[in-house]
Scaffold this active site. Sequence first.
Site, PDB file in Angstrom:
ATOM      1  N   ASP A  83     -20.026  19.361 -11.648  1.00  0.00           N
ATOM      2  CA  ASP A  83     -21.050  20.163 -10.996  1.00  0.00           C
ATOM      3  C   ASP A  83     -22.167  20.468 -11.989  1.00  0.00           C
ATOM      4  O   ASP A  83     -22.805  21.511 -11.932  1.00  0.00           O
ATOM      5  CB  ASP A  83     -20.437  21.469 -10.470  1.00  0.00           C
ATOM      6  CG  ASP A  83     -21.306  22.124  -9.406  1.00  0.00           C
ATOM      7  OD1 ASP A  83     -22.081  21.404  -8.757  1.00  0.00           O
ATOM      8  OD2 ASP A  83     -21.211  23.346  -9.236  1.00  0.00           O
ATOM      9  N   ASP A 129     -22.463  20.084 -24.119  1.00  0.00           N
ATOM     10  CA  ASP A 129     -22.901  19.075 -23.161  1.00  0.00           C
ATOM     11  C   ASP A 129     -21.651  18.381 -22.615  1.00  0.00           C
ATOM     12  O   ASP A 129     -20.758  18.001 -23.371  1.00  0.00           O
ATOM     13  CB  ASP A 129     -23.819  18.058 -23.841  1.00  0.00           C
ATOM     14  CG  ASP A 129     -24.272  16.973 -22.880  1.00  0.00           C
ATOM     15  OD1 ASP A 129     -23.505  15.999 -22.727  1.00  0.00           O
ATOM     16  OD2 ASP A 129     -25.354  17.085 -22.303  1.00  0.00           O
ATOM     17  N   GLU A 165     -20.109  24.362 -20.066  1.00  0.00           N
ATOM     18  CA  GLU A 165     -21.481  24.754 -19.707  1.00  0.00           C
ATOM     19  C   GLU A 165     -22.372  24.572 -20.926  1.00  0.00           C
ATOM     20  O   GLU A 165     -22.077  25.073 -22.004  1.00  0.00           O
ATOM     21  CB  GLU A 165     -21.509  26.206 -19.238  1.00  0.00           C
ATOM     22  CG  GLU A 165     -22.898  26.759 -19.010  1.00  0.00           C
ATOM     23  CD  GLU A 165     -23.725  25.921 -18.049  1.00  0.00           C
ATOM     24  OE1 GLU A 165     -24.854  25.548 -18.418  1.00  0.00           O
ATOM     25  OE2 GLU A 165     -23.231  25.625 -16.934  1.00  0.00           O
TER      26      GLU A 165
END
Length: 508
Positions: free
Chosen positions: A367, A349, A323
Amino acid sequence: MRARRVLLPLVFISGMASLGVEFGASRLLAPYFGTSLYVWGVLIGLILIYLSVGYVIGGRLADRFPREDVLFQITAWAGLWIGIIPLVSYPILLASQQGFKEISVGLVLGTLLAVVLMFAAPVILLGCVSPFAIRLLLRDVETGGNTAGRVYALSTAGSILGTFLPVFWFIPTYGTRPTLEGFALVLVAVSIAGLWPRRRLYASFAAVVILAWVFLPSGIKPPQVGQLVYEKESAYGYIQVVRDGTKTELILNEGEAVHSIYDPSSLLTGGPWDYMLVANSFRPAQASELSPKDVAILGLAGGTAARQYAAAYGDSVQITGVEIDPDILDVAHRYFHLDEPNVHPVVADARYWLDTQAAQYDVIVMDAYRQPYIPFHLTTREFFTEVRDHLRPGGVAVVNAGRTRSDYRLVDALASTMAAVYPTVFLVDVPEFSNTLIYGTTEPVSLTDVEHNLSLVKEPVAQDVAQNVLDAGSLRVSPYHDQVFTDDLAPVERLIDEIIFSYATGGR
């Protein structure tokens, strides 16, 4: 004499305020209009137009009224205007939210234009400063170049500080609106110092800015549905946690998509995260159920998919969740109960994290798409190749793609790009959400293979999902082989805007 001593500090502060206003404007718009390339383009282009107009007006005013007090009055008004923007813009921005809810293109575009135009007056006034200051400081033609160079260097130095302070300190720490108020107050204070004591009336401007600060609404943006539990401006965007019935939902930026759901009454959400659980079935036909051992989730958000994997497969699966935003990760722990011992969060990243990894996985879930706007570097052939290289033989890549009821252009683009990398690409629609899951396999796989493997799934949670895929998911081999996105050309934001515009104007 006093005014002349304040003149160069005013140039510096004005340069700082001009860039601070630009960043403040972008973040003021982000919770309502997002942070797409087009929003930034409109904003930067108009700011440059405003500054250009200011340069012309400032030069003419300086020749006509070559007095320090005129310049200080100009900057005082600029500071006052900046100070009231956060207060005045709030009801306009709320109208844009209503426009999104009613799918009114005119209302949405009208409010966007209204807010951007609100910044015209202060930026034009700030543009007046440099030519006006040069005129006041100029003593003879022979030193004109040196005078202009000093003024522009000082203004640019202020602009540099006006870039770094909001980005790295003020906005993440205090928020956008207090940041704008702070810049306004400093600008007004320097202007008052230059005007004091001859024009004491301008001291009231500081009081107005302070009052505007005091009366700012306590919240940044009300939720479209449900009850607001938490909100924050992070370094990467706007975060909302909303409770709707028994569900806790993660909303980001303009709020047109739900990025995670936690429901204590049901592990399954009916959303795209459920369908990530059966990714390991997209392999050549197996003799028995095959549970994944290692899963990487690129775009962990609130951890819905990670929590489901941990519940379905227990300690036999190790889950790494990547995340980019540490504040979202904090929200995941506080409100979405992301505390499973076999879930290993990483702040990074997604693409750059992959570059540093040697590990391989059975399943990699992508996602990381902050719909409706998607980071282009996570949609390219080169990125999907990196993902493939981190999959074990037989491994599966999964992409969560948004769409409307009939507009599959984003699904087409991502599936076409994945088809350039993976031997077989499958699609599964999510009936309850406007999403399609795209599965890329590292080995040739037939539809019969997948259907066979899905029938073998026995884990209680995953078994329900497998049945949904077979019954209602329109499981199919992807028919798309169109444009392939690359690092050099990935017009994903233009595509998303076209889809949104088509939907808003009557397309479905």
